[in-house]
Each structure stands twice: as C-alpha cells, then as structure tokens.
Design an enzyme around this catalytic site. Structure first.
Site, PDB file in Angstrom:
ATOM      1  N   LYS A 189      36.377  39.482  38.137  1.00 14.08           N
ATOM      2  CA  LYS A 189      36.627  40.892  37.825  1.00 14.08           C
ATOM      3  C   LYS A 189      38.122  41.054  37.594  1.00 14.08           C
ATOM      4  O   LYS A 189      38.916  41.078  38.537  1.00 14.08           O
ATOM      5  CB  LYS A 189      36.143  41.755  38.989  1.00 14.08           C
ATOM      6  CG  LYS A 189      36.253  43.263  38.823  1.00 14.08           C
ATOM      7  CD  LYS A 189      35.671  43.925  40.075  1.00 14.08           C
ATOM      8  CE  LYS A 189      35.529  45.429  39.952  1.00 14.08           C
ATOM      9  NZ  LYS A 189      36.809  46.126  40.115  1.00 14.08           N
ATOM     10  N   TYR A 197      37.366  39.236  42.926  1.00 17.58           N
ATOM     11  CA  TYR A 197      37.898  40.575  42.680  1.00 17.58           C
ATOM     12  C   TYR A 197      39.417  40.487  42.572  1.00 17.58           C
ATOM     13  O   TYR A 197      40.116  40.412  43.571  1.00 17.58           O
ATOM     14  CB  TYR A 197      37.473  41.496  43.821  1.00 17.58           C
ATOM     15  CG  TYR A 197      37.719  42.973  43.599  1.00 17.58           C
ATOM     16  CD1 TYR A 197      38.276  43.470  42.429  1.00 17.58           C
ATOM     17  CD2 TYR A 197      37.392  43.885  44.597  1.00 17.58           C
ATOM     18  CE1 TYR A 197      38.483  44.822  42.249  1.00 17.58           C
ATOM     19  CE2 TYR A 197      37.588  45.242  44.429  1.00 17.58           C
ATOM     20  CZ  TYR A 197      38.144  45.699  43.254  1.00 17.58           C
ATOM     21  OH  TYR A 197      38.349  47.044  43.082  1.00 17.58           O
TER      22      TYR A 197
END
Length: 297
Positions: free
Chosen positions: A159, A131
């Site tokens: 991501k 992330y």
C-alpha cells in the site's frame, strides 16, 4: 483480494468502547455497494486507540457483517509481540488478509522494519499487505527495502502513499517499484486524491478512505480506471476537487469522515476517541453542502 476498491471504514467509538451496531451498519453498507474488499482497523479505523480485545471484536464484526466480501484487518502495534498477538486474533476472526504498518515511538531503522515483517510473515497463514504510511509512522520505505520485504512469504500487496501528479511520472514510479517485487505482489495506492492517478498508472488496488464513506462514488472512479478509461477516471476524481481540498485543509480524512457519517445519520456523536474531535460550525456546514452538491453516495 488485493485488487479493485478496498474500502476502509471508520471504527465508531466513544469513551466507553466501540459502537458495534454502527460499525456493523457501515460494514454492511460497503458490502451492499459492491466493494472488492473491506479494510477494517486501518488508520481511519483508529486502531491504535483500541485495546487488543476491542480490536479482536472489531475484526470479528467486520468479517460477520461483510457478507462474504474479503476483509483485511490492521495489526499495527509498537511491539512485535503485540503485532503477532493481533495477527493471531485476525486469523481467528476469519480475516482474509492483514495490514501492517511499522508503528513506532522511537524512529525505526530499515533492518528493524525488515525484521518486523520477517517475524510476522513467518507466523501467518493469510496474506499480508505492507502499509507504507510515512505521514503517520515517520518511516520512509526505500524501493530496495520494499523489494526485500516483498520476497518474504505471505506478502500479498504493498500500500503506497501516492504517486506523482504527472501521468508519465506516476507510471514510471509504479514501474520502478514493480520491477523489484514478485509478480504475485500487487501495488495499491492510498491517499484518496491519488486514487485515479495511481490506478491509471498501473496500481491494481485503491486502498481508500473515501471508499469506506462514499463507496458508490468511489467505485465509479475505480471501475473506470480498471476498464482502461483513464480520462473518465481522472474527470470523476477531479470533480471531487473541493472535497480533496477540504481534506488538505484539515490535515487528513479522519475528522471529515467522522463528521460526514454524523451528517448522514450513520453514527452517533461523538464517534472518535478523545482527544480527537469531528468538525463543527462553518466547517461542518461546508462539508454538508459538499455532500449534497457533489451528490456523494
């Protein structure tokens, strides 16, 4: 698991705990809409505000109500020992993947972030999504660091926080990062106003907050991009420009998402942990009008 639309719902809560009934409704709603995966306990899921027990319970509920749709569970925490405990809880709950941001109070260095992912992936039996969220973590991943981390076992996706607006520049950005990572690792775009641009540029996944709120609207954009209809995906996204502008004015999606769910009658007010608050007054009225005008669903 790491392709298509991954919808990230809010975790409705008040000062007594998580509203489990409301959370279950939101997850079921996403599964019924046909999203490709569900991201529980992401940033909009307010994971840092919950205890370990509350997070473990939310992970269990997400898997239970997802009706077979793969669930990815956020495991970010300040200390590696806590991340490992949360990863264990997510795996016990039956999560298909975990999502990890390098959460910190003191600024982290690149080797510390690499060490975090090295420690966690060594103890996983399910894939992990990296992330990259500098707006929250204040840590900026270099492409070189992404490339190193992507070589670790059990890394399934990255991501990224957006792409350039220019299509050629967006495609170049995605290609530059992809050249550094294994073919088995996908790229997913976040920042919902970047969703169409990111998928048109070659990202396999869209990790989406608006997907957790208005899944059918978001699926139309994602499916157009997946089918190679870049112009259609862009047009559908640009139609939502007033909504994107509202997010920009309020510094992110969280308060807007909470307010929209309240307007739709899907949660009880309040549904955010204090001191956070949903929108009120003219802002709430503007959002209600947008939901109706744009036919968001």
């Amino acid at each position: 698991m790491f392709s298509g639309l991954s919808a990230f719902p809010i975790t409705p809560m008040n000062e007594t705990g998580v509203d489990e009934a409301a959370f279950g409704r939101l997850v079921r709603r996403l599964a019924a809409a046909g999203v490709d995966s569900i991201g529980a306990l992401g940033s909009t899921g307010c994971y840092p505000y919950l205890t370990r027990a509350e997070r473990a319970r939310a992970a269990q509920l997400a898997v239970e109500y997802a009706d077979g749709v793969p669930v990815m569970v956020g495991i970010g925490a300040l200390r590696t020992r806590d991340v490992l405990a949360l990863a264990e809880d997510a795996q016990k709950a039956g999560a298909s993947a975990v999502l990890l941001a390098p959460v910190s109070y003191h600024s982290l260095q690149a080797e510390e972030v690499y060490g975090l992912y090295e420690n966690v992936t060594r103890n996983l039996s399910i894939p992990l999504c990296v992330y990259d969220n500098p707006g929250t973590t204040r840590f900026n991943f270099s492409d070189e660091l992404h490339g190193r981390i992507a070589q670790l076992p059990n890394i399934g996706s990255i991501k990224i926080p957006g792409v350039p607006a220019d299509p050629a520049a967006a495609a170049e950005r995605v290609a530059r990062l992809r050249a550094l990572i294994p073919a088995s690792v996908t790229l997913g775009v976040s920042g919902d106003w970047f969703g169409a641009a990111g998928m048109n540029a070659g990202c396999e996944a869209w990790y989406s907050v608006i997907g957790g709120l208005f899944p059918r609207t978001t699926l139309a954009i994602a499916r157009a991009a997946q089918a190679g209809h870049a112009d259609a995906a862009t047009q559908l996204s640009e139609r939502l420009r007033p909504y994107w502008d509202l997010i920009a004015r309020h510094g992110g999606s969280l308060r807007i998402t909470a307010t929209a769910l309240d307007i739709l009658g899907l949660v009880q007010h309040p549904c955010l942990p204090l001191p956070l608050n949903a929108l009120g007054g003219a802002d709430r009225a503007e959002l209600a009008k947008l939901i109706e005008t744009l036919e968001l669903a």
